[in-house]
Design an enzyme around this catalytic site. Sequence first.
Site, PDB file in Angstrom:
ATOM      1  N   SER A  99       0.864  -1.177   0.000  1.00 29.74           N
ATOM      2  CA  SER A  99       0.000   0.000   0.000  1.00 29.74           C
ATOM      3  C   SER A  99       0.893   1.216   0.000  1.00 29.74           C
ATOM      4  O   SER A  99       1.930   1.228   0.675  1.00 29.74           O
ATOM      5  CB  SER A  99      -0.884   0.066   1.255  1.00 29.74           C
ATOM      6  OG  SER A  99      -1.974  -0.785   1.120  1.00 29.74           O
ATOM      7  N   GLU A 106       0.387  18.167  -7.784  1.00 33.42           N
ATOM      8  CA  GLU A 106      -0.876  18.137  -8.514  1.00 33.42           C
ATOM      9  C   GLU A 106      -1.907  17.202  -7.885  1.00 33.42           C
ATOM     10  O   GLU A 106      -3.014  17.097  -8.379  1.00 33.42           O
ATOM     11  CB  GLU A 106      -0.625  17.704  -9.967  1.00 33.42           C
ATOM     12  CG  GLU A 106       0.259  18.636 -10.759  1.00 33.42           C
ATOM     13  CD  GLU A 106       1.768  18.460 -10.491  1.00 33.42           C
ATOM     14  OE1 GLU A 106       2.544  19.269 -11.020  1.00 33.42           O
ATOM     15  OE2 GLU A 106       2.159  17.521  -9.754  1.00 33.42           O
ATOM     16  N   SER A 107      -1.596  16.487  -6.854  1.00 34.59           N
ATOM     17  CA  SER A 107      -2.458  15.632  -6.043  1.00 34.59           C
ATOM     18  C   SER A 107      -1.769  14.330  -5.661  1.00 34.59           C
ATOM     19  O   SER A 107      -0.856  14.363  -4.862  1.00 34.59           O
ATOM     20  CB  SER A 107      -3.822  15.372  -6.666  1.00 34.59           C
ATOM     21  OG  SER A 107      -4.684  14.891  -5.646  1.00 34.59           O
ATOM     22  N   HIS A 112      -2.799  -0.098  -3.906  1.00 38.89           N
ATOM     23  CA  HIS A 112      -2.951  -1.165  -2.914  1.00 38.89           C
ATOM     24  C   HIS A 112      -2.979  -2.461  -3.717  1.00 38.89           C
ATOM     25  O   HIS A 112      -3.774  -2.590  -4.654  1.00 38.89           O
ATOM     26  CB  HIS A 112      -4.227  -1.005  -2.096  1.00 38.89           C
ATOM     27  CG  HIS A 112      -4.243  -1.909  -0.911  1.00 38.89           C
ATOM     28  ND1 HIS A 112      -3.601  -1.588   0.270  1.00 38.89           N
ATOM     29  CD2 HIS A 112      -4.773  -3.128  -0.719  1.00 38.89           C
ATOM     30  CE1 HIS A 112      -3.763  -2.575   1.131  1.00 38.89           C
ATOM     31  NE2 HIS A 112      -4.474  -3.523   0.545  1.00 38.89           N
ATOM     32  N   CYS A 127      -4.372  17.576 -11.121  1.00 38.32           N
ATOM     33  CA  CYS A 127      -4.943  18.827 -11.601  1.00 38.32           C
ATOM     34  C   CYS A 127      -3.896  19.549 -12.439  1.00 38.32           C
ATOM     35  O   CYS A 127      -2.803  19.042 -12.663  1.00 38.32           O
ATOM     36  CB  CYS A 127      -5.384  19.696 -10.422  1.00 38.32           C
ATOM     37  SG  CYS A 127      -4.007  20.275  -9.388  1.00 38.32           S
TER      38      CYS A 127
END
Length: 159
Positions: A99, A106-107, A112, A127
């Site tokens: 994980s 940008e995020s 997982h 973004c």
Amino acid sequence: MSHDALFQLGMDSVVLNTAQKEETVAPQPVLAVCEDKDHFIEKDGVLCAGSHLIVDLFEAERLDDLPYIQKTLVKCVEEAGATLLHIHLHPFEPNGGVSGVAVLAESHISIHSWPERGYAALDIFMCGDAKPELCIDVLRQAFVPGRMEVQELLRGRSA
């Protein structure tokens, strides 16, 4: 955080396995962001915060190879033209699942994996000028899935 707060979150009995080795990449310096740009994008005529890809890999390979997964996530970031801030990956035993998340300016990209089932779930949200769709071929080449499903959500859509 107090023990009571952990109990309320259902985390009072969590025991970390210190034998499991986690991998991280050191934070990278980030260029100053222009204050007047909110990094919303226009995609297919829709103004939105960004494109969020939900990716499912089936019958995939190397889903327990933590260094390989890290290298693949870095390649995704590079191909998409995003800015890597930090990667944190955690292996699970005994199945070898991983994980983790690559935190981006940008995020993020998260993963997982269930190597015993040949399955991995990834979220790719970006973004601005980043192009998350360019991660798809990187993932296909890296994990050689027998089947791959991709859904796209346009987050923060303007009405």
